[in-house]
Design a protein around this motif. Structure first.
Motif, short mmCIF file in Angstrom:
data_model
loop_
_atom_site.label_atom_id
_atom_site.label_comp_id
_atom_site.label_asym_id
_atom_site.label_seq_id
_atom_site.Cartn_x
_atom_site.Cartn_y
_atom_site.Cartn_z
N SER A 401 51.42 -1.20 47.94
CA SER A 401 51.62 -0.31 49.24
C SER A 401 51.05 1.03 49.47
CB SER A 401 53.06 -0.60 49.52
OG SER A 401 53.92 0.37 48.27
N ARG A 402 49.87 1.30 48.81
CA ARG A 402 49.78 2.64 48.93
C ARG A 402 49.08 3.25 50.09
NH1 ARG A 402 46.12 -0.80 46.34
NH2 ARG A 402 43.90 -0.87 47.02
N PHE A 408 50.06 3.30 60.26
CA PHE A 408 50.50 3.44 61.49
C PHE A 408 50.15 4.94 62.35
CE2 PHE A 408 53.55 0.67 59.44
CZ PHE A 408 53.78 -0.21 60.31
N GLU A 409 48.98 5.61 61.54
CA GLU A 409 48.81 6.89 62.16
C GLU A 409 48.23 6.81 63.59
OE1 GLU A 409 47.75 10.23 60.61
OE2 GLU A 409 49.56 9.75 59.43
N ASN A 410 47.68 5.42 64.00
CA ASN A 410 47.23 5.36 65.20
C ASN A 410 48.15 4.18 65.97
OD1 ASN A 410 44.93 7.13 65.44
ND2 ASN A 410 43.90 5.58 63.78
N GLY A 411 49.25 4.14 65.54
CA GLY A 411 50.14 3.48 66.29
C GLY A 411 50.61 1.95 65.80
N LEU A 412 51.49 1.37 66.30
CA LEU A 412 52.20 -0.02 65.97
C LEU A 412 51.03 -1.15 65.93
CD1 LEU A 412 54.37 -1.73 65.04
CD2 LEU A 412 55.13 -2.13 67.39
N TYR A 413 50.26 -1.17 67.08
CA TYR A 413 49.51 -2.49 67.09
C TYR A 413 48.28 -2.38 66.33
CZ TYR A 413 52.68 -3.28 70.87
OH TYR A 413 53.79 -3.19 71.84
N SER A 414 47.68 -1.38 66.02
CA SER A 414 46.47 -1.14 65.04
C SER A 414 46.95 -1.53 63.74
CB SER A 414 45.82 0.18 64.96
OG SER A 414 46.63 1.24 64.69
N ALA A 415 48.23 -1.06 63.34
CA ALA A 415 48.88 -1.43 61.92
C ALA A 415 49.08 -2.88 61.93
CB ALA A 415 50.01 -0.69 61.97
N MET A 416 49.76 -3.45 62.80
CA MET A 416 50.21 -4.65 62.85
C MET A 416 49.10 -5.67 62.98
SD MET A 416 53.45 -5.33 65.62
CE MET A 416 53.17 -7.19 65.52
N PHE A 417 47.91 -5.51 63.68
CA PHE A 417 46.83 -6.67 63.75
C PHE A 417 45.70 -6.35 63.07
CE2 PHE A 417 49.47 -6.77 67.70
CZ PHE A 417 50.27 -8.11 67.39
N LEU A 422 44.92 -6.75 56.86
CA LEU A 422 43.89 -6.38 56.04
C LEU A 422 44.15 -6.03 54.56
CD1 LEU A 422 40.58 -6.72 56.02
CD2 LEU A 422 40.39 -4.29 56.66
N GLN A 423 45.19 -5.02 54.42
CA GLN A 423 45.66 -4.53 53.02
C GLN A 423 46.37 -5.59 52.29
OE1 GLN A 423 48.24 -1.33 53.88
NE2 GLN A 423 46.90 -0.23 55.07
N GLY A 427 44.87 -6.58 48.44
CA GLY A 427 45.77 -5.94 47.48
C GLY A 427 46.15 -4.39 47.78
N GLY A 428 46.37 -4.18 49.00
CA GLY A 428 46.72 -2.89 49.42
C GLY A 428 45.70 -1.86 49.94
N ARG A 429 44.42 -2.34 49.73
CA ARG A 429 43.23 -1.56 50.14
C ARG A 429 43.07 -1.15 51.60
NH1 ARG A 429 38.04 -1.09 51.45
NH2 ARG A 429 36.72 0.55 49.92
N GLY A 430 42.81 -2.27 52.39
CA GLY A 430 42.69 -1.90 53.57
C GLY A 430 41.15 -1.67 54.08
#
Length: 570
Positions: A401-402, A408-417, A422-423, A427-430
Motif C-alpha cells: 500500500s506504499r 489522492f494528491e489530485n483528488g478522489l476521482y483520479s484516485a478511484m478511477f 492500477l496499484q 502490486g501497489g506500484r501504480g
C-alpha cells in the motif's frame, strides 16, 4: 534552582501503554523466561521491563475505529476466546457506500483492502486495558499517570532514558505547594510507542534526522462518536465504510459506522490533513455526515455517549522514518506503521512491538555479563530489517500500500478511477514505484487563493442537540480534564504571527481544524480586534494543531500527569 530528581534504573523502558508497547513488553518477558527455562546459555537475569503511560488509567487515551485484524494478536494469544480478549463482535456484515448529498450507492463488490471477513469490531480502550493486565501478569511494571517530557542522552549522544513531567507547576511556570519534580528513568533501550505525533518521537526524529531521504509524513484526523441506538437500527458486527459526502472531491478520507455490542455503534469520519480549504473543520464535517438521510435514520431516537478525536500517520511505506537510534526504537504509530489502504494499524503496532522485543532479546544475550549500557545501533539495526523486510508480516503489507495515500494528491476521482485500480493490479506500484507527497501544512491555501474575495461563505449549520452537536457539547462528552493552573501544554512559538499574519493570510485555521475548540479568536480587549485565546483544558490530545499549523509554530507537549480525555468504550 537545582532540582533533585528520583533516579529509576530499568533495563527496558516502553513509553506509551498502547498495543505496540504492551505487546512488546509481554513478548520480551516471555522470551527471557522461555530462554532461561530451556537451560540455554547465556542465562539472563530477569530484565526489569517498565511501561510509562501519560493517562490516569491505561486505555483512557486509547482511541481507534476499531476493526481489528487479529492475526498479530493471535501470535501472543493463540486462543483469543480462551484468553478473554475483550472484542465486541466478529464482523458479520461488510459494506461500502458511496454517498451523495441526499442518497447512497452500495458498492456491489467490497474492495479487497476493505474486506473485513475474519476481523473483530472492538474498543481500543478495552483492548489495551486488558493487555496491561496481561503484561503485569508477566512481571512487567505498568505505570499510568507518568507522561514523558524529554529523552535523556549521555555524552556520546546515545539515548539513555526518559524524564517525566514535573507536577505542581503553575501557569506562570512557578512551583506550587504540591510541586513534585519529574523522575528520571534510565534504561538500556527506550522503546517509543507514544502513538501518533509523539512528543519524544518528534524530537528524536528531528535530532537524529531519522526522516532523511524519506517522503514527508502525511496524516489524517479521525473524529468519532459512540452512540446507543434503538434495537431496530442496530445489527451486531455490522461494518460500513463510506466515500465522498460530506468531503469534497479534492479531500481524502471517508466515514465509518461500526456496530458494537449492547446496541452501541461508533460513527466517525477520517479526513486527510492535506486539504486545501483553510476553513475545513473535521468536527463540522462529522456533524454534516450524520445529517445524511441514511445515517440520520440510524441515529434517530438514540443517545450520544462519548466523543473523541485522534490523528493517524498515513504516509505509508515511503514515509517510515529510520526506526532506531543508539539506545532507542520506534514502534507502532510512532514508527508510522499503519496501512493507509486498509486504514488499520493495531495489528501492525502489535507486530512491531514483538519485533522490537525480539531485537532487544538478542541484545540482552549479546550484553550478558557486561556492565549495563545503552544498546547501540549495531544491535538495534536488526529491528529495521524485521519491520521493513518486504517478505515479513509488516513490510509486505506496508509495501503493498506504499503509494495509496499519495493517490489522492489530485483528488478522489483520479484516485478511484486511475491510481488505486492500477496499484491493485501492479502490486501497489501504480504509475511509478514511489509517489511523492507534500506535507499537509504546505498544501493548505490562503483565504484569497481559495475563496473569491478572500472570505468563506457564512455557514448555516446549527446543531439540534439530538443528532448534531456543537464542539463544546462533544468536548464535554470526551471526558477530558486538565489541571487548570499549569503551563499550557500547547506551546506557541510566536503568538504575534497568530494575531496578525495568520489571521490575514489564512483566517486562523486553528480555530477550524481543532476538533475541541482549544483555539478561539476573540475580542479580548474590547476594541473590536480579535486575538488568539487558548483553551488548553478542552484538548483531547489529537495533535492536529501540531501537524496542520501552516507556520509550524505549535508544539504539543504532555500536560501534567493524568490529564486528558477519558475514552471509555472508544
Amino acid at each position: 534552582m537545582t532540582i533533585e530528581r528520583e533516579q529509576n534504573p530499568v533495563d527496558v523502558l516502553f513509553v506509551g501503554a498502547g498495543p505496540a508497547s504492551l505487546a512488546g513488553a509481554i513478548h520480551l518477558a516471555r522470551l527471557v523466561k522461555k530462554h532461561n527455562e530451556s537451560g540455554a546459555t547465556p542465562k539472563l537475569e530477569d530484565p526489569m521491563i517498565a511501561v510509562l503511560e501519560k493517562s490516569a488509567e491505561v486505555g483512557y487515551h486509547g482511541f481507534s475505529g476499531a476493526v481489528l485484524d487479529p492475526k498479530s494478536l493471535r501470535k501472543l494469544f493463540p486462543d483469543l476466546e480462551a484468553a478473554g480478549v475483550p472484542y465486541e463482535s466478529p464482523v458479520t456484515d461488510d459494506e461500502v457506500w458511496f454517498l451523495t448529498q441526499g442518497g447512497k450507492f452500495k458498492l456491489p463488490i467490497t474492495p479487497p483492502q476493505m474486506n473485513n471477513h475474519g476481523n473483530y469490531v472492538m474498543s481500543l480502550q478495552k483492548l489495551v486495558a486488558w493487555m496491561a493486565q496481561k503484561a503485569e501478569e508477566e512481571g512487567v511494571t505498568v505505570a499510568p499517570g507518568y507522561p514523558a517530557a524529554e529523552l535523556l542522552y549521555d555524552e556520546q549522544d546515545r539515548v539513555t532514558g526518559v524524564r517525566t513531567t514535573d507536577m505542581g507547576i503553575d501557569h506562570h511556570g512557578q512551583p506550587k505547594a504540591n510541586f513534585q519534580p519529574g523522575m528520571d528513568f534510565h534504561a538500556r533501550v527506550v522503546v517509543l510507542g507514544e502513538g501518533t505525533r509523539g512528543t519524544l518521537t518528534k524530537a528524536l526524529i528531528q535530532k537524529k534526522k531519522l526522516d532523511a531521504g524519506k517522503n514527508p509524513q502525511v496524516w489524517e484526523v479521525g473524529v468519532k462518536e459512540l452512540w446507543k441506538v434503538k434495537p431496530e437500527n442496530w445489527k451486531k458486527g455490522r461494518v460500513i465504510h463510506t466515500m465522498n459526502y460530506p468531503l469534497k472531491a479534492e479531500e481524502s478520507g471517508g466515514g465509518f459506522i461500526y456496530h458494537l455490542d449492547n446496541q452501541q455503534i461508533v460513527i466517525g469520519l477520517v479526513a486527510g490533513l492535506d486539504y486545501l480549504d483553510p476553513t475545513f473543520d473535521p468536527h463540522l464535517a462529522l456533524q454534516r455526515y450524520k445529517q445524511h438521510p441514511a445515517i440520520a435514520r440510524m441515529l434517530e431516537g438514540g443517545e450520544m455517549i462519548r466523543y473523541g478525536a485522534k490523528t493517524i500517520p498515513t504516509g505509508g511505506y515511503w514515509a517510515i522514518p529510520k526506526p532506531y537510534a543508539d539506545g532507542a526504537l520506534l514502534i507502532g504509530d510512532s514508527a508510522a506503521l499503519l496501512n493507509p489502504g486498509r486504514l488499520k494499524g493495531i495489528h501492525l503496532a502489535i507486530e512491531s512491538g514483538m519485533a522490537a522485543a525480539e531485537t532487544i532479546f538478542e541484545g540482552l544475550k549479546r550484553q550478558a555479563g557486561q556492565a549495563p549500557g545503552p544498546m547501540g545501533e549495531d544491535i538495534l539495526a536488526a529491528y529495521e530489517k524485521r519491520i521493513m523486510d518486504k517478505d515479513g508480516p509488516i513490510g509486505k503489507e506496508m509495501f503493498a500500500s506504499r503509494n495509496f495515500h499519495a493517490s489522492f494528491e489530485n483528488g478522489l476521482y483520479s484516485a478511484m478511477f486511475l491510481h488505486i485500480p492500477l496499484q491493485m493490479v501492479t502490486g501497489g506500484r501504480g504509475l511509478k514505484d514511489r509517489y511523492h507527497t507534500v506535507p499537509g501544512h504546505r498544501r493548505i491555501k490562503k483565504l484569497k487563493e481559495y475563496y473569491p474575495g478572500g472570505a468563506k461563505p457564512v455557514s448555516d449549520f446549527k446543531p439540534d442537540g439530538k443528532i448534531t452537536f456543537s464542539k463544546l457539547d462533544d468536548v464535554y462528552r470526551s471526558g477530558t480534564k486538565h489541571e487548570e493552573n499549569q503551563p499550557a501544554h500547547l506551546r506557541l512559538a510566536d503568538t504575534n504571527v497568530c494575531n496578525t499574519r495568520c489571521k490575514e493570510e489564512y483566517g486562523n485555521p486553528c480555530q477550524h481544524f481543532c476538533p475541541a475548540a482549544v483555539y478561539e479568536m476573540v475580542d479580548l480587549k474590547g476594541n473590536g480586534v480579535t486575538e488568539l485565546k487558548l483553551n488548553p483544558s478542552n484538548c483531547v490530545h489529537c495533535k492536529t494543531c501540531d501537524i496542520m499549523d501552516p507556520y509550524q509554530l505549535i508544539t504539543w507537549v504532555a500536560p501534567e500527569g493524568g490529564g486528558g480525555p477519558v475514552y471509555i468504550g472508544m
